[in-house]
Design a protein around this motif. Structure first.
Motif, short mmCIF file in Angstrom:
data_model
loop_
_atom_site.label_atom_id
_atom_site.label_comp_id
_atom_site.label_asym_id
_atom_site.label_seq_id
_atom_site.Cartn_x
_atom_site.Cartn_y
_atom_site.Cartn_z
N ALA A 166 0.84 -1.21 0.00
CA ALA A 166 0.00 0.00 0.00
C ALA A 166 0.87 1.25 0.00
N ALA A 167 2.06 1.16 0.58
CA ALA A 167 2.96 2.31 0.61
C ALA A 167 3.44 2.70 -0.78
N GLU A 168 3.30 1.79 -1.74
CA GLU A 168 3.71 2.09 -3.12
C GLU A 168 2.73 3.02 -3.82
N LEU A 169 1.55 3.19 -3.25
CA LEU A 169 0.56 4.09 -3.84
C LEU A 169 0.82 5.50 -3.33
N ALA A 170 1.38 6.32 -4.18
CA ALA A 170 1.66 7.71 -3.83
C ALA A 170 0.78 8.60 -4.71
N LEU A 171 0.00 9.44 -4.06
CA LEU A 171 -0.92 10.29 -4.80
C LEU A 171 -0.88 11.69 -4.18
N PRO A 223 -1.56 9.12 2.86
CA PRO A 223 -0.85 7.91 2.46
C PRO A 223 -1.75 6.68 2.54
N ALA A 224 -1.76 5.89 1.48
CA ALA A 224 -2.62 4.71 1.40
C ALA A 224 -2.35 3.74 2.55
N ALA A 225 -1.09 3.58 2.92
CA ALA A 225 -0.75 2.66 4.01
C ALA A 225 -1.38 3.11 5.31
N ASP A 226 -1.41 4.43 5.57
CA ASP A 226 -2.03 4.95 6.80
C ASP A 226 -3.54 4.71 6.78
#
Length: 128
Positions: free
Chosen positions: A61-66, A71-74
């Protein structure tokens, strides 16, 4: 004589996302809505299907940067802490993701469980 209104039926929110890094805005929107609903006290079930299946694997999920998005991971962590996160059985199998590969707290289940959740009284289903 005092009358009190009956308490509203409990509502649950079932969110299915098929989007991953292939559609970052849709993926982040699903995670954002799930996390916001959890924060508001709603019963939330987030289903990771299609390309979002990879978010069940640690670090993915941390690979999703927008830009301009949490942050997606959070967001995923927030849902894991207070809701239910499910990885689609078939989606996992197609990607060779096993139950031993997923984040703690992620369950693996299929269409029968999804159908049961969305047909419960008071359930609202969203698909991204």
């Amino acid at each position: 004589m005092s009358h009190t209104a009956p308490a509203p039926a409990a509502r649950s929110l079932v969110i299915k996302t098929t989007s991953g890094l292939d559609r970052p805005e849709a993926a982040n929107q699903a995670l954002t809505v799930a996390a916001a609903a959890v924060a508001s006290g709603a019963e939330v079930s987030l289903w990771l299907t299609g390309e979002s299946a990879w978010f069940a694997v640690p670090g993915r999920a941390a690979e999703l940067a927008l830009e301009h998005a949490a942050p997606a991971a959070d967001l995923l962590d927030a849902v894991l802490a207070a809701g239910t996160v499910t990885l689609c059985t078939q989606c996992a199998a197609r990607r060779e993701i096993t139950e031993g590969d997923v984040l703690p707290g992620v369950r693996v289940a299929g269409a029968a469980v999804f159908t049961e959740e969305i047909l419960r009284p008071g359930a609202q289903a969203l698909v991204y």
